[in-house]
Motif scaffolding. Structure first.
Motif, PDB file in Angstrom:
ATOM      1  N   ARG A 200      -1.578  -9.301   6.666  1.00 38.62           N
ATOM      2  CA  ARG A 200      -0.818  -7.565   6.478  1.00 38.62           C
ATOM      3  C   ARG A 200       0.547  -8.200   7.445  1.00 38.62           C
ATOM      4  O   ARG A 200       0.494  -8.321   8.462  1.00 38.62           O
TER       5      ARG A 200
ATOM      6  N   GLY B 205       1.073  -1.097   0.022  1.00 38.15           N
ATOM      7  CA  GLY B 205       0.182  -0.123  -0.121  1.00 38.15           C
ATOM      8  C   GLY B 205       0.790   1.317   0.029  1.00 38.15           C
ATOM      9  O   GLY B 205       0.639   2.043  -0.863  1.00 38.15           O
ATOM     10  N   GLU B 206       1.985   1.176   0.683  1.00 40.04           N
ATOM     11  CA  GLU B 206       2.640   2.386   1.032  1.00 40.04           C
ATOM     12  C   GLU B 206       4.329   2.006   1.181  1.00 40.04           C
ATOM     13  O   GLU B 206       4.286   1.293   2.000  1.00 40.04           O
ATOM     14  N   ILE B 207       5.214   2.589   0.554  1.00 41.47           N
ATOM     15  CA  ILE B 207       6.560   2.440   0.655  1.00 41.47           C
ATOM     16  C   ILE B 207       7.223   3.642   1.066  1.00 41.47           C
ATOM     17  O   ILE B 207       7.158   4.514   0.092  1.00 41.47           O
TER      18      ILE B 207
ATOM     19  N   LEU C 224       4.275  -5.821   8.101  1.00 42.37           N
ATOM     20  CA  LEU C 224       5.186  -4.584   7.971  1.00 42.37           C
ATOM     21  C   LEU C 224       6.454  -5.105   7.871  1.00 42.37           C
ATOM     22  O   LEU C 224       7.129  -5.933   8.574  1.00 42.37           O
TER      23      LEU C 224
ATOM     24  N   TRP D  57      10.383   1.451   5.084  1.00 45.69           N
ATOM     25  CA  TRP D  57       9.155   0.589   5.544  1.00 45.69           C
ATOM     26  C   TRP D  57       8.374   0.327   4.420  1.00 45.69           C
ATOM     27  O   TRP D  57       8.000   1.154   3.608  1.00 45.69           O
ATOM     28  N   LEU D  58       7.790  -1.017   4.493  1.00 44.92           N
ATOM     29  CA  LEU D  58       6.363  -1.245   3.367  1.00 44.92           C
ATOM     30  C   LEU D  58       5.609  -2.152   3.948  1.00 44.92           C
ATOM     31  O   LEU D  58       6.048  -2.842   4.918  1.00 44.92           O
ATOM     32  N   ASP D  59       4.250  -1.947   3.585  1.00 48.01           N
ATOM     33  CA  ASP D  59       3.064  -2.953   4.155  1.00 48.01           C
ATOM     34  C   ASP D  59       2.998  -3.675   3.124  1.00 48.01           C
ATOM     35  O   ASP D  59       2.878  -3.280   1.823  1.00 48.01           O
TER      36      ASP D  59
ATOM     37  N   ASP E  17      -0.284  -6.290   1.853  1.00 45.20           N
ATOM     38  CA  ASP E  17      -1.437  -7.083   2.090  1.00 45.20           C
ATOM     39  C   ASP E  17      -1.563  -8.504   1.239  1.00 45.20           C
ATOM     40  O   ASP E  17      -1.420  -8.144  -0.032  1.00 45.20           O
TER      41      ASP E  17
ATOM     42  N   ARG F 289      10.778  -4.161   6.278  1.00 46.16           N
ATOM     43  CA  ARG F 289      11.691  -3.115   6.052  1.00 46.16           C
ATOM     44  C   ARG F 289      11.891  -3.257   4.365  1.00 46.16           C
ATOM     45  O   ARG F 289      11.763  -4.270   3.860  1.00 46.16           O
TER      46      ARG F 289
END
Lengths: 274, 274
Positions: B267, B242-244, B269, B248-250, B252, B271
């Motif tokens: 999901r 979703g967001e980098i 979290l 960090w990145l998540d 899903d 590195r």
């Protein structure tokens, strides 16, 4: 607690963690942060656990929290036990247990780190919603709520402004999508920070309310990721259920700050309202 | 372990949990379930913890697991400590620690319950992908991998067939979306069950590979929800970042069974690869 001459915000007071002379961490669970029926909000409880994790960590911010909700704690004195795990330069792990006189209420796996405001390489774009002034204030419209909805203390602590496109249920016209979108800030205008985002990550009614299915959806497990330091101002929250089946539902929250940056996200598994 | 005359599947053998005469739970971490560099796959490790949680629970299925990855354990003997929490008619909580000789490697909050196959009230619809026969087998194309990609043992245990629309990166043509879609099953055709879904929930390469950013993305915290008993056959997996940002990145994951029903989601979290 705030370091300035400003009076303490309701949130900071209600989530304060104190170390006793014996070294034990304690808090006073505030009955005003309830979701009805004397049940304290899960995000409120988790933000207290996050505060305890940060107190015992070399790093200042919660970045990942996973909580199991074992039972609803009573308002009043509660203890926080933090068991530190490995800690490095980038991040630190710990486990936190919040317990009242009747025993453990929530257990939390916490990861702390240093959050910054680096630009996003891949950015989660916020949804289009009406401006705050055109949204529906839950607190102001509480008297319109269907009789089966008990207006909780939480809506007097967190100012929720529902986007009209996802607020039909509050006016007797439920929708077909289990989605809620709203602007949030603390009623006393305390600015958001990572601890506030943890509270915001479970602050809306169950998404099944958007379908007109009113009822309590007790959280079983909640994961909150804090992704960046939020800018001052209103936060935009989108809560969405993905699958409702077999008595369970999942809810995803995404939270953007006033600049449109994704600052937190959460996922919970809850029992579906009957 | 299987109760039939069939030979044990590779997955059941590699995730077997044994109770010693002293009552301690142990497992043998199989070096073949690695993601390169001797690092064991996070989903593989979590499925072992889930097996231990179920062993000590009145309920048969893992429905919610949240794991903190403290350090990478070595292959070989490991212990599993399960601390039971509250248990009721609907669900039971526990905490699981998987440790090797060097100490705890992952800590897990587990919720177990009974999964059924009730129809969905709100259903997560699977994405459109090519049929299995038109997808790209990672194992068969491993020789085409860029030299910086070390082909891990995991791709010989789990048969991954990448949808061509999200496989450009594997053929030297990275895309613009951090999304991977693939059909998965065990290579020895062991049918999926809740424990298998836990392993599948972290079985694809990092989604940043879809952008051509190759590198290891170590998992910090992973939550897996198992939503229904999967039907036999291939599972369809979609993994999406979703967001980098800020290192960090998540990610899903959503997993559908061969009937198109959502059966698991996760999901994490992690590195971000540099």
């Amino acid at each position: 607690m705030p370091q300035t001459d400003q009076p303490a915000s309701a949130f900071d007071t209600a989530t304060a963690v104190t170390r006793t002379e014996g070294g034990v961490l304690t808090t006073e669970l505030d009955p005003g942060w309830d979701v009805g029926g004397g049940i304290l909000n899960g995000g409120y409880l988790l933000s207290i656990a996050a505060r305890a994790a940060v107190l015992e960590s070399p790093h200042p911010h919660p970045v990942a929290l996973s909580a199991s909700y074992l039972r609803a704690p009573a308002a009043g004195r509660a203890s926080l036990t933090v068991v530190p795990g490995p800690a490095g330069r980038t991040l630190a792990h710990s486990q936190v247990v919040l317990a009242d006189d009747a025993g453990p209420a929530i257990t939390v796996q916490a990861t702390t780190a240093v959050l910054g405001d680096e630009p996003s390489a891949v950015a989660a774009v916020p949804p289009a919603v009406a401006p705050v002034g055109q949204c529906l204030s839950i607190a102001e419209h509480a008297h319109l709520a269907p009789p089966e909805i008990q207006v909780p203390g939480l809506v007097r602590r967190i100012d929720v402004r529902l986007d009209p496109a996802s607020a039909g249920w509050a006016l007797g016209q439920p929708g077909e999508e289990p989605v809620l979108r709203a602007w949030l800030r603390f009623t006393d205008e305390r600015e958001p920070d990572p601890l506030a985002l943890v509270a915001f990550a479970d602050a809306l009614p169950p998404t099944s309310w958007a379908l007109g299915r009113f009822g309590w959806a007790p959280t079983v497990q909640l994961q909150v990721l804090v992704r960046a330091l939020p800018a001052p101002g209103w936060c935009l929250v989108e809560a969405r259920a993905g699958e409702i089946a077999g008595g369970w539902l999942d809810e995803d929250y995404r939270i953007w700050d006033s600049t449109g940056r994704l600052v937190a996200q959460s996922r919970q598994l809850a029992r579906a309202p009957r």
